[in-house]
Design an enzyme around this catalytic site. Structure first.
Site, PDB file in Angstrom:
ATOM      1  N   GLY A 208      35.129  26.809  31.126  1.00 38.50           N
ATOM      2  CA  GLY A 208      34.101  27.810  31.441  1.00 38.50           C
ATOM      3  C   GLY A 208      34.215  28.915  30.410  1.00 38.50           C
ATOM      4  N   ARG A 209      35.281  29.720  30.567  1.00 41.78           N
ATOM      5  CA  ARG A 209      35.500  30.891  29.720  1.00 41.78           C
ATOM      6  C   ARG A 209      35.431  30.558  28.223  1.00 41.78           C
ATOM      7  NH1 ARG A 209      38.663  35.231  31.552  1.00 41.78           N
ATOM      8  NH2 ARG A 209      39.543  33.826  33.104  1.00 41.78           N
TER       9      ARG A 209
ATOM     10  N   CYS B   8      30.133  55.094  42.024  1.00 47.01           N
ATOM     11  CA  CYS B   8      30.820  56.156  42.746  1.00 47.01           C
ATOM     12  C   CYS B   8      32.182  55.709  43.225  1.00 47.01           C
ATOM     13  CB  CYS B   8      29.959  56.614  43.912  1.00 47.01           C
ATOM     14  SG  CYS B   8      28.549  57.502  43.290  1.00 47.01           S
ATOM     15  N   GLU B   9      33.053  55.377  42.308  1.00 42.39           N
ATOM     16  CA  GLU B   9      34.460  55.240  42.657  1.00 42.39           C
ATOM     17  C   GLU B   9      35.317  55.319  41.407  1.00 42.39           C
ATOM     18  OE1 GLU B   9      34.106  51.283  44.661  1.00 42.39           O
ATOM     19  OE2 GLU B   9      36.033  50.939  43.668  1.00 42.39           O
TER      20      GLU B   9
ATOM     21  N   GLU C 184      37.098  20.848  31.979  1.00 44.66           N
ATOM     22  CA  GLU C 184      36.098  21.708  32.626  1.00 44.66           C
ATOM     23  C   GLU C 184      36.133  23.130  32.110  1.00 44.66           C
ATOM     24  OE1 GLU C 184      35.954  19.897  37.060  1.00 44.66           O
ATOM     25  OE2 GLU C 184      37.259  21.591  36.640  1.00 44.66           O
TER      26      GLU C 184
ATOM     27  N   TYR D 132      41.155  43.003  37.641  1.00 45.15           N
ATOM     28  CA  TYR D 132      42.355  42.395  37.025  1.00 45.15           C
ATOM     29  C   TYR D 132      42.958  43.232  35.909  1.00 45.15           C
ATOM     30  CZ  TYR D 132      39.211  38.455  38.317  1.00 45.15           C
ATOM     31  OH  TYR D 132      38.317  37.618  38.915  1.00 45.15           O
TER      32      TYR D 132
HETATM   33  N1  LLP Z   1      37.423  24.189  36.954  1.00 45.07           N
HETATM   34  C1  LLP Z   1      37.751  24.764  38.119  1.00 45.07           C
HETATM   35  C2  LLP Z   1      37.965  23.937  39.284  1.00 45.07           C
HETATM   36  C3  LLP Z   1      37.860  26.157  38.195  1.00 45.07           C
HETATM   37  O1  LLP Z   1      38.200  26.715  39.353  1.00 45.07           O
HETATM   38  C4  LLP Z   1      37.623  26.946  37.053  1.00 45.07           C
HETATM   39  C5  LLP Z   1      37.712  28.410  37.108  1.00 45.07           C
HETATM   40  C6  LLP Z   1      37.268  26.308  35.859  1.00 45.07           C
HETATM   41  C7  LLP Z   1      37.188  24.918  35.842  1.00 45.07           C
HETATM   42  C8  LLP Z   1      36.967  27.049  34.586  1.00 45.07           C
HETATM   43  O2  LLP Z   1      38.073  27.742  34.119  1.00 45.07           O
HETATM   44  P1  LLP Z   1      38.003  28.529  32.721  1.00 45.07           P
HETATM   45  O3  LLP Z   1      37.878  27.503  31.632  1.00 45.07           O
HETATM   46  O4  LLP Z   1      36.824  29.414  32.792  1.00 45.07           O
HETATM   47  O5  LLP Z   1      39.272  29.293  32.642  1.00 45.07           O
HETATM   48  N2  LLP Z   1      36.995  35.412  37.671  1.00 45.07           N
HETATM   49  C9  LLP Z   1      38.191  35.137  36.881  1.00 45.07           C
HETATM   50  C10 LLP Z   1      38.256  33.676  36.479  1.00 45.07           C
HETATM   51  C11 LLP Z   1      38.227  32.744  37.666  1.00 45.07           C
HETATM   52  C12 LLP Z   1      38.341  31.311  37.264  1.00 45.07           C
HETATM   53  C13 LLP Z   1      37.957  30.438  38.417  1.00 45.07           C
HETATM   54  N3  LLP Z   1      37.986  29.052  38.165  1.00 45.07           N
HETATM   55  C14 LLP Z   1      38.170  36.045  35.665  1.00 45.07           C
HETATM   56  O6  LLP Z   1      37.221  36.816  35.508  1.00 45.07           O
HETATM   57  O7  LLP Z   1      39.107  36.041  34.857  1.00 45.07           O
END
Ligand code: LLP
Length: 436
Positions: A291-292, A360-361, A289, A333
């Site tokens: 994302g990033r 404004c912070e 899965e 972060y």
């Molecule tokens: N699957 C599940 C169940 C997840 O919770 C996540 C990310 C992914 C897949 C995708 O993970 P990735 O491949 O993107 O690492 N806002 C944070 C990242 C939060 C990730 C949440 N879950 C940031 O900006 O670093």
């Protein structure tokens, strides 16, 4: 450069083959650029790596929480991929992009009754069920709608992924999932198997995000494989789908290690085959899965320089016309980013500064300790690798309209998300006639 879609030419920064200074002129700032070719290339990298590691029935699921807009799902529906959604909003966006419901996996530790009803009613492929309450609710809602709903169960494999705390999710102490270690997972599975309106199709885990080493992924794979074998031996239950989550890291800085998606996926494949090939378990259909690692390096944000404040002997502040409202990741972060002065990309970077936003912070900072050519008002600042968790985490703080997303495909730019207007900001406000 941290990614090969970024180049310096004739003193200007180029992205996805186009001059960013020209793009800033055409579309204004702040603007987020999205390299569509890179995105589809990243998707293909996962498809190829997974097929060779896990076989033909495997597929990646794009985790839309990283970046979510309709056009992206229109692109994805043509590919042999699924998607992960975590809310009715993401689900609605994906369906609006024509993405087929049966390839959608609905995640989240606290799906509402409305989320569940919506998902069941549109014929969503799978709920990734996070806890017992939700399991019973899905069974009830699916029963009431006269369907049997496919589910996976999210497990916590007790793996510490050694990343920042906010995204370290595979440990026993996590708000997500059912623990294997405590025996809760086995009890959950027995209950799921006894229900009439859900069909348990397999298991899921996600250990965290921005992880560079194969090791934590291999550990999680081993734990999940052992649990598959345990379930087969004790309950005679065969896991059909094994979803091992996302989390592969990306380079934000030159000093970050190179990451090979293919190598990490291959290591996971080897581990899974080692465990399962000699076991009574039939090899499952594997899902990952990401994302990033699918979208981060497809994004770049362009800002214009505004105020410059030099505090002698302390710091130089270079403020841009965006900030934590469009990119809250440094504020949240301390996230690292590479920052470049796009219109003077060949000049010597001898001016130390903090690139700050306009909110404004004091915490509204894009990056500390940046070296740039000494900027002047109206210069263009490019922040690299902003495709993941920037636009999707943007807010209207200080009533700032969200920037547009300009997709670039084979050298042609096109607006795929328009810039918000001031009027958009009022779209939910109800104006009452208050008597003076
Ligand atoms: N699957 C599940 C169940 C997840 O919770 C996540 C990310 C992914 C897949 C995708 O993970 P990735 O491949 O993107 O690492 N806002 C944070 C990242 C939060 C990730 C949440 N879950 C940031 O900006 O670093």
């Amino acid at each position: 450069m941290i990614c090969n879609n970024i180049k310096k030419e004739n003193g200007h920064l180029h992205f996805a083959g186009l001059d960013t200074v020209e793009l800033a002129k055409s579309y204004g700032t702040p603007t987020m650029l999205f390299d569509e070719d890179r995105f589809l290339g990243n998707v293909n990298t996962y498809i190829t790596a997974m097929q060779s590691a896990f076989g033909e029935k495997s597929m990646p699921l794009y985790a839309g929480k990283a970046l979510c807009f309709t056009h992206l799902y229109r692109l994805l529906r043509e590919y042999n991929v699924g998607i992960d959604v975590v809310s009715s909003g993401e689900l609605f966006t994906a369906l609006s992009g024509g993405f087929p419901a049966e390839r959608i996996y609905f995640h989240g530790n606290n799906k509402t009754d409305d989320d569940i009803s919506f998902g069941v009613s549109v014929g969503i492929g799978y709920f990734v069920c996070d806890n017992l309450d939700e399991l019973l609710k899905i069974d009830e809602i699916a029963g009431a709608q006269g369907v049997v709903q496919n589910i996976l169960v999210r497990l916590t494999p007790s793996v510490d992924a050694h990343t920042y705390e906010a995204v370290n999710t595979g440990k026993l102490d996590s708000k997500f999932g059912v623990a294997i270690e405590t025996g809760a997972a086995e009890e959950f599975i027995k209950t799921a198997l006894s229900l009439k309106s859900v069909k348990l199709c397999g298991l899921h885990c996600h250990i965290g995000s921005q992880i560079f080493d194969a090791e934590p992924f291999v550990m999680a794979t081993n734990t999940m494989a052992d649990f598959c074998i345990h379930l087969k031996n004790t309950l005679g239950y065969n896991v059909e789908i094994l979803n091992l989550g996302g989390g592969i890291g990306v380079r934000y800085l030159e000093s970050d290690p190179e990451v090979s998606i293919a190598d990490i996926v291959a290591e996971m494949g080897k581990a899974l085959h080692n465990k399962l090939d000699s076991s009574p378990v039939e090899f499952p259909e594997v899902r990952l899965e990401p994302g990033r690692s699918l979208v981060a390096d497809c994004g770049m944000t362009l800002y214009s320089v505004g105020a410059i404040k030099e505090i002698s002997g302390v710091k130089n502040y270079v403020s841009v016309n965006g900030g934590m409202a469009d990119n809250p990741r440094f504020a949240l972060y301390n996230a690292p980013y590479t920052v470049i002065l796009a219109n003077r990309a060949d000049e010597e970077c001898d001016y130390p500064c903090t690139v700050a936003g306009r909110c404004c912070e004091s915490g509204d900072v894009i990056q500390e300790n940046v070296m740039l050519p000494r900027p002047v008002r109206s210069d263009i600042i490019a922040v690299l690798t902003t495709g993941a968790y920037n636009y999707s985490m943007a807010s209207h703080y200080n009533r700032l309209p969200k920037p547009p997303i300009v997709a670039i495909r084979q050298g042609k730019p096109e607006i795929v998300v328009r810039r918000e207007t001031l009027k958009d900001l009022l779209s939910c406000d109800i104006v009452l006639n208050v008597k003076e």
